[in-house]
Design a protein around this motif. Sequence first.
Motif, mmCIF file in Angstrom:
data_model
loop_
_atom_site.group_PDB
_atom_site.id
_atom_site.type_symbol
_atom_site.label_atom_id
_atom_site.label_comp_id
_atom_site.label_asym_id
_atom_site.label_seq_id
_atom_site.Cartn_x
_atom_site.Cartn_y
_atom_site.Cartn_z
ATOM 1 N N LYS A 102 0.852 -1.189 0.000
ATOM 2 C CA LYS A 102 0.000 0.000 0.000
ATOM 3 C C LYS A 102 0.883 1.233 0.000
ATOM 4 C CE LYS A 102 -2.509 -0.646 3.655
ATOM 5 N NZ LYS A 102 -3.598 -0.433 4.653
ATOM 6 N N ALA A 154 0.991 -4.722 2.445
ATOM 7 C CA ALA A 154 -0.436 -4.752 2.764
ATOM 8 C C ALA A 154 -0.740 -5.932 3.683
ATOM 9 C CB ALA A 154 -1.263 -4.843 1.488
ATOM 10 N N GLU A 191 -9.268 -5.276 -0.870
ATOM 11 C CA GLU A 191 -8.938 -4.585 -2.122
ATOM 12 C C GLU A 191 -8.970 -5.517 -3.331
ATOM 13 O OE1 GLU A 191 -8.060 -1.353 -2.672
ATOM 14 O OE2 GLU A 191 -8.216 -0.679 -0.589
ATOM 15 N N SER A 240 -6.453 -6.012 4.314
ATOM 16 C CA SER A 240 -6.427 -5.060 3.197
ATOM 17 C C SER A 240 -6.404 -5.777 1.857
ATOM 18 C CB SER A 240 -5.204 -4.141 3.319
ATOM 19 O OG SER A 240 -5.258 -3.376 4.491
ATOM 20 N N GLY A 264 -1.991 4.211 -4.008
ATOM 21 C CA GLY A 264 -2.814 3.013 -4.096
ATOM 22 C C GLY A 264 -1.997 1.739 -3.923
ATOM 23 N N MET A 265 -2.547 0.615 -4.372
ATOM 24 C CA MET A 265 -1.922 -0.689 -4.211
ATOM 25 C C MET A 265 -0.939 -0.966 -5.351
ATOM 26 S SD MET A 265 -2.586 -3.100 -1.784
ATOM 27 C CE MET A 265 -4.301 -3.417 -1.442
#
Length: 587
Positions: free
Chosen positions: A296, A329, A337, A333, A300-301
């Motif tokens: 993360k 992450a 996500e 998460s 964003g990812m």
Amino acid sequence: MISQLDTEVITHMRFSQLYAPTRKEKPADAELISQELLQRGGFVRRVASGIFSYLPLGWRVIRKVENIVREEMENIGAQEIMMPIIQPAEIWQITGRWDDYGPEMMKLHDRHDRLFTLGPTHEEMITHLVRDELVSYKQLPVTLYQIANKYRDEIRPRFGIMRAREFIMKDAYSFHDSWESLDETYGEFYRAYSRIMERLGLNYVVVEAATGAIGGSESHEFSVLANTGESTILICDKCGYSATSERAEYRVDYDEVGEEEKPLEKVPTPGVKSIEEVSSFLGCSPSRIVKSLLFKGKDGMVMALIRGDLELNVDKLKAVLKDQTLELADQDSVLEEVGVPVGFVGPVGMSGKVVKIVGDLSVKGMKNYVVGGMEEDTHYVNANHGRDFKVDEWVDIKLVVEGDPCPRCGAPLNGTRGIELGHIFKLGTKYSESMQVYFTDKDGQRKPFIMGCYGWGISRTMAAAVEQLHDEKGIIWPLSIAPYRIVVTIVNMGDEEQVRAGERVYAHLKGAGLDVVLDDRQVSAGFKFNDADLIGFPVRVTVGRKIRKGLVEIKKRYEREGAEVSAESVVQGVLNALETYDPHSGK
């Protein structure tokens, strides 16, 4: 009115008046020997996690470290200033570091709801400071420095003052009109930091290092060698290359797989998540598996790919993505996500779910490898980038380890441990450009300053010295930063002859201008000897029963046995002991 004597550093003290509360018990939270010995020896006291008070002995060590650093800064023309600890958010927002620095930055609101930070470093502040007054090339180069407290909200403060939330640091900043000028000052700091290490009397190494949140084009780290060091240092004995594991480059020697691409196939892998489990279940080598790690960041990812038998270097990944907030992450998460449990995530079908896919160079030449199947209890076999998914960027994000080839000559790298004390950076125009801080050159053109940055951990130095120099009895201080160099121990305070002789010896050593403590406490001789060893006084003068024969004992901290000398020659005997004192000789 304060007399001049009142402003001088006290170089002698009676132990009965010295506030140095020693302890026998090891602190419950001590993970390192420096944590234990500095607290047991009465140097520091823990207030809260990562926050410490310095007692008189500890503060004397700190002041001696500061004096060495200050002298070397003055020797290269650096000028001392003092900047505020509290810094407005606006100057950090200009450079983008308000968000980029990460959760270690301590942030607060004032009563008017304005945002501030307790400064973890001062690049923005120093650049803001000079913007309207350092305006011409004729004023350059100039170097300014301070010694002040810094604040970083460590996620897990540990190792005592080694990694604290409040710490003392020397930070210097230089301003130049050319890269050649920066190179010259950078070299001066390199040599000054080497002299500081030598004056401290510590074994050290200088290595190439990652620039991290500070940024810049080049940096070097000055690290004390210690088995308990938090940094891994890689050294090539053949060509001299050295770097921290965060910075070390990998000499690419990955083989290209020449086989034909096979059809992508999804296979069931019930309850199989780790590389070892997947390798065993599918009967393939870990080098045929690609790890897919989700991070993360501020945008964003991000997915990072690396061969299954290698470890990913998060610092390299942060540098590639220019995002110091990047963190792995967690399971919740990832599930939220991506919709897939950790252990079954892979790059196939990941398009649109992550901002970017970054691939390590170890993956680039692979064919028909194993990746997560993007649903629970499944993996893909015969995955191929380009056909089954797209890698946005190929980079070196491998963690280099002992035995890997040197990036310069190819010889195997050797590993050791170190504690970073000094760090120097070539910042370039990163801060001056973003903050629009310019000077006028000789042709009348406005240009951004070329900058350098140079930090030294003052409080860390005390802990690092203890980590390198100690034994089972306590600390073995180098002479340069010992709180007091000599302790005069009166064995029996009930013996008037010993007391009179001890007072005379104390007076003679004071008269010679030496750092000395007289242990005149009404406690047992064994208690005094244990405290002397624990605190680490370099030289102990013992006044005991043999004073009736006119003899005292002089013993260096690391020696098992001392030497007897006449009380009349004690000053010369102590001077000889100090002259030949070597804290490393017992190592």
